[in-house]
Scaffold this active site. Structure first.
Site, PDB file in Angstrom:
ATOM      1  CG  HIS A  55      -1.781   0.974   1.191  1.00 49.91           C
ATOM      2  ND1 HIS A  55      -3.036   1.250   0.648  1.00 49.91           N
ATOM      3  CD2 HIS A  55      -1.772   2.468   1.864  1.00 49.91           C
ATOM      4  CE1 HIS A  55      -3.702   2.415   0.703  1.00 49.91           C
ATOM      5  NE2 HIS A  55      -2.726   3.208   1.535  1.00 49.91           N
ATOM      6  CB  CYS A  56       2.106   3.193  -2.656  1.00 44.98           C
ATOM      7  SG  CYS A  56       3.264   4.926  -2.902  1.00 44.98           S
ATOM      8  N   PRO A  57       1.249   5.147   0.268  1.00 50.72           N
ATOM      9  CG  PRO A  57       2.211   5.935   2.212  1.00 50.72           C
ATOM     10  CD  PRO A  57       2.180   4.888   1.367  1.00 50.72           C
TER      11      PRO A  57
END
Length: 344
Positions: free
Chosen positions: A178-180
């Site tokens: 998951h890439c913020p």
């Protein structure tokens, strides 16, 4: 003490077992008391009775964090594009018109590619697991749920290739991480767009750093320094005083920089910093693809043998990932067909 009969032993074994229901097909399963994890012999679903649902009270804060990061990244991208054009291209066009047109074309291509791939990675669904029927015997056929588990968050079947993301609140197929900064997961549907975004971003930051340094050299005030103060110094003191004199001269020239000059200095520092970080991330992602893994699968692959891992490492993984395999085989087949016709 008298030994018990075989009938009594069988009865004791039966009383230690307990009856439960498979979540996948709804059939009853008789299990020993020490088996919290079991696999259904009919549909193949795996049930883990020890697994508990984690607290999701921070879900709203994760969504807010992702939206803030996404907004900052979008604003920074547009600042680099329009700020770079405003600060660099007056210098470039003043040198040569053809030189300015050439660099305008390069800037347009890099800007469109970076923004497009970023949009695809950020706003496209990362990957939806296959929707299958489950819950009762007629719908759950034999082997339909092989190695599936029940997601305690979504209350839906989760395939072995899926992973639940607590930041997105759903299961993602072939989830990498998951890439913020894109406010989204990287999965089966947008992994290709994410890698293309990293490649275009590395090329763009490299181009911005070169052009900002080039424009700064043409519009910077004279860089004045004096070497007369270095007389009579030797060894370590000479090197230290030389660096100190150069640094002080750079600060003096920076005081006379215009607003364009300050923007160029900021663009150079920011682009070089981003180029280093994005290059490391791109190298890590390409190495995982070369190994035929994702970031999460690499963390969970502690039971694999080294020989099996070596067999998975192949350049064909990169070819399949970028979709070159179809085009290469089609080109080679057409080449051989035309060559045979020519020989005849």
């Amino acid at each position: 003490m008298a030994s018990s009969s075989p009938e009594e032993q069988c009865g004791a074994e039966v009383t230690d077992n307990y009856e439960t229901t498979c979540w996948g097909c709804g059939l009853r399963v008789m299990l020993p008391s020490c088996a919290p994890v079991f696999k259904c012999g009919w549909c193949g679903a795996i049930t883990d009775q020890n697994k508990k649902k984690r607290d999701q009270r921070c879900f709203g804060w994760r969504v807010l964090r992702d939206r803030c990061f996404l907004t900052v990244v979008i604003l920074f991208m547009f600042f680099v594009i329009f700020g770079g054009v405003w600060a660099i291209y007056p210098v470039v066009f003043s040198i040569s018109l053809l030189w300015g047109i050439f660099h305008s074309i390069i800037t347009t291509i890099l800007a469109i590619a970076t923004v497009s791939f970023f949009s695809l990675a950020a706003f496209r669904c990362a990957g939806t697991p296959p929707n299958i029927l489950w819950g009762s015997y007629p719908t759950g056929g034999k082997g339909d749920l092989e190695n599936y588990t029940l997601c305690h968050y979504c209350t839906k079947p989760k395939s072995p290739r899926a992973h639940h993301c607590r930041s997105c609140g759903k299961c993602i197929l072939d989830m990498d991480h998951h890439c913020p900064f894109i406010g989204n997961c990287v999965g089966a549907a947008n992994h290709h767009s994410f890698i293309c975004f990293l490649i275009s971003a590395v090329l763009s930051t490299n181009y911005v750093s070169i052009m900002s340094a080039y424009a700064s050299l043409h519009m910077s005030p004279p860089f004045l320094y004096s070497l007369g103060r270095l007389k009579g110094t030797t060894g370590r003191d000479l090197a230290w005083k030389l660096l100190n004199e150069i640094f002080v001269a750079f600060l003096r020239s920076a005081l006379f920089l215009s607003s364009r000059g300050l923007v160029l200095v900021y663009l150079f520092i920011a682009s070089v910093s981003l180029q280093i970080g994005l290059s490391i991330l791109l190298w890590q992602q390409l190495s995982f693809i070369y190994q035929g893994k994702t970031y999460l699968s690499n963390l969970s692959s502690q039971t694999d043998n080294e020989e099996e891992e070596e067999e998975k490492k192949d350049c064909q993984n990169l070819v399949r990932f970028f979709g070159f395999q179809y085009f290469v085989t089609r080109f080679l087949s057409n080449f051989w067909v035309t060559r045979k016709r020519h020989n005849k």
